[in-house]
Design a protein around this motif. Structure first.
Motif, PDB file in Angstrom:
ATOM      1  N   SER A   1       0.833  -1.362  -0.098  1.00 13.80           N
ATOM      2  CA  SER A   1      -0.039  -0.117  -0.116  1.00 13.80           C
ATOM      3  C   SER A   1       1.040   1.119   0.004  1.00 13.80           C
ATOM      4  N   GLN A   2       2.139   1.088   0.189  1.00 16.84           N
ATOM      5  CA  GLN A   2       3.167   2.105   0.434  1.00 16.84           C
ATOM      6  C   GLN A   2       3.679   2.641  -1.025  1.00 16.84           C
ATOM      7  N   ARG A   3       3.448   1.801  -1.928  1.00 12.73           N
ATOM      8  CA  ARG A   3       4.019   1.896  -3.271  1.00 12.73           C
ATOM      9  C   ARG A   3       3.586   3.403  -3.884  1.00 12.73           C
ATOM     10  N   SER A   4       4.635   3.885  -4.875  1.00  4.99           N
ATOM     11  CA  SER A   4       4.225   5.477  -5.303  1.00  4.99           C
ATOM     12  C   SER A   4       3.306   5.129  -6.751  1.00  4.99           C
ATOM     13  N   PRO A   5       2.683   6.135  -7.228  1.00  5.65           N
ATOM     14  CA  PRO A   5       1.736   6.241  -8.139  1.00  5.65           C
ATOM     15  C   PRO A   5       2.318   5.548  -9.532  1.00  5.65           C
ATOM     16  N   ASP A   6       3.750   5.585  -9.703  1.00  6.47           N
ATOM     17  CA  ASP A   6       4.492   5.062 -10.718  1.00  6.47           C
ATOM     18  C   ASP A   6       4.982   3.759 -10.715  1.00  6.47           C
ATOM     19  N   TYR A   7       5.081   3.096  -9.397  1.00  9.70           N
ATOM     20  CA  TYR A   7       5.441   1.982  -9.248  1.00  9.70           C
ATOM     21  C   TYR A   7       5.132   0.773 -10.345  1.00  9.70           C
ATOM     22  N   LEU A   8       4.115   0.588 -10.883  1.00  6.88           N
ATOM     23  CA  LEU A   8       3.700  -0.415 -11.743  1.00  6.88           C
ATOM     24  C   LEU A   8       4.622  -0.228 -13.102  1.00  6.88           C
ATOM     25  N   SER A   9       4.729   1.183 -13.657  1.00  7.96           N
ATOM     26  CA  SER A   9       5.545   1.331 -14.854  1.00  7.96           C
ATOM     27  C   SER A   9       6.803   1.367 -14.520  1.00  7.96           C
ATOM     28  N   ILE A  10       7.368   1.510 -13.444  1.00  6.54           N
ATOM     29  CA  ILE A  10       8.693   1.523 -13.216  1.00  6.54           C
ATOM     30  C   ILE A  10       8.881  -0.187 -13.046  1.00  6.54           C
ATOM     31  N   ARG A  11       8.090  -0.754 -12.496  1.00 13.05           N
ATOM     32  CA  ARG A  11       8.511  -2.420 -12.254  1.00 13.05           C
ATOM     33  C   ARG A  11       8.357  -3.377 -13.645  1.00 13.05           C
ATOM     34  N   ARG A  12       7.643  -2.786 -14.364  1.00 12.06           N
ATOM     35  CA  ARG A  12       7.573  -3.627 -15.800  1.00 12.06           C
ATOM     36  C   ARG A  12       9.046  -3.292 -16.602  1.00 12.06           C
ATOM     37  N   GLY A  13       9.241  -1.926 -16.417  1.00 14.04           N
ATOM     38  CA  GLY A  13      10.512  -1.711 -17.073  1.00 14.04           C
ATOM     39  C   GLY A  13      11.589  -2.294 -16.604  1.00 14.04           C
ATOM     40  N   LEU A  14      11.816  -2.455 -15.215  1.00 15.81           N
ATOM     41  CA  LEU A  14      12.977  -3.034 -14.560  1.00 15.81           C
ATOM     42  C   LEU A  14      12.810  -4.506 -14.927  1.00 15.81           C
ATOM     43  N   GLU A  15      11.613  -4.990 -14.955  1.00 13.35           N
ATOM     44  CA  GLU A  15      11.415  -6.573 -15.330  1.00 13.35           C
ATOM     45  C   GLU A  15      11.944  -6.769 -16.780  1.00 13.35           C
TER      46      GLU A  15
END
Length: 186
Positions: free
Chosen positions: A44-58
């Motif tokens: 719940s503490q993740r930033s609003p851009d977390y998912l887009s950053i995560r997909r790029g890192l993956e």
């Protein structure tokens, strides 16, 4: 390095290996937003851009692993830790731990980061082991040199690396566990 198993931490009521990255972007963001609104778990503490950053890192981790001869089957990995990290149980309301022997995995379908993928790839250059993914043989050498973060940084005082993350790029060794998750969703 003695025998190390792989460990997966998850919400007991939902089942193992539920991965936001497996969902379409809009659906993943809706789930993440519900977690933020609930506010009772680590996610719940993740930033609003977390998912887009995560997909790029993956994507980057997958490409780096393939460049080293890895043969990833999945587009996005499942996540585990190399060795136990009980601290991760606190990420969930009703945390559960699953342990699977490392020998059940094809080394060509598993990569590692020294620390969680997110900081390990985003903080490249700040520590000698960040900014890259490792094969099984390579991570053994890194452990020989730097030790297991779970042992020298269990409380997180030494930085964000509190475990070695394993990225599982194939569903086959997890098939029975994935079936449990599918049943929990019905």
């Amino acid at each position: 390095m003695g025998r190390l198993d792989l460990h997966h931490y998850y919400e007991r009521d939902l089942g193992p290996f539920r991965n936001l990255s497996d969902l379409p972007a809009a659906e993943a963001e809706a789930v993440q937003q519900r977690l933020r609104e609930r506010g009772d778990v680590f996610a719940s503490q993740r930033s609003p851009d977390y998912l887009s950053i995560r997909r790029g890192l993956e994507q980057r981790a997958r490409a780096l692993f393939a460049d080293k001869g890895g043969r990833p089957v999945r587009e996005r990995p499942h996540y585990m830790t190399l060795g136990a990290c009980p601290w991760l149980l606190d990420w969930y309301r009703r945390g559960q731990e699953l342990t699977i022997g490392l020998d059940r995995f094809d080394p060509a379908a598993i990569s590692f980061t020294y620390g969680d993928l997110f900081p390990a790839m985003r903080l490249a250059g700040q520590r000698p082991y960040w900014g890259q993914v490792y094969t099984l043989d390579e991570i053994r050498a890194v452990i020989e040199e730097h030790g297991l973060p779970q042992e020298w940084n269990a409380d997180g005082a030494g930085g964000p690396e509190r475990y070695i993350e394993a990225q599982i790029w194939d569903d086959a060794p997890l098939a029975g566990h994935l079936a449990m998750t599918a049943q929990a969703q019905v």
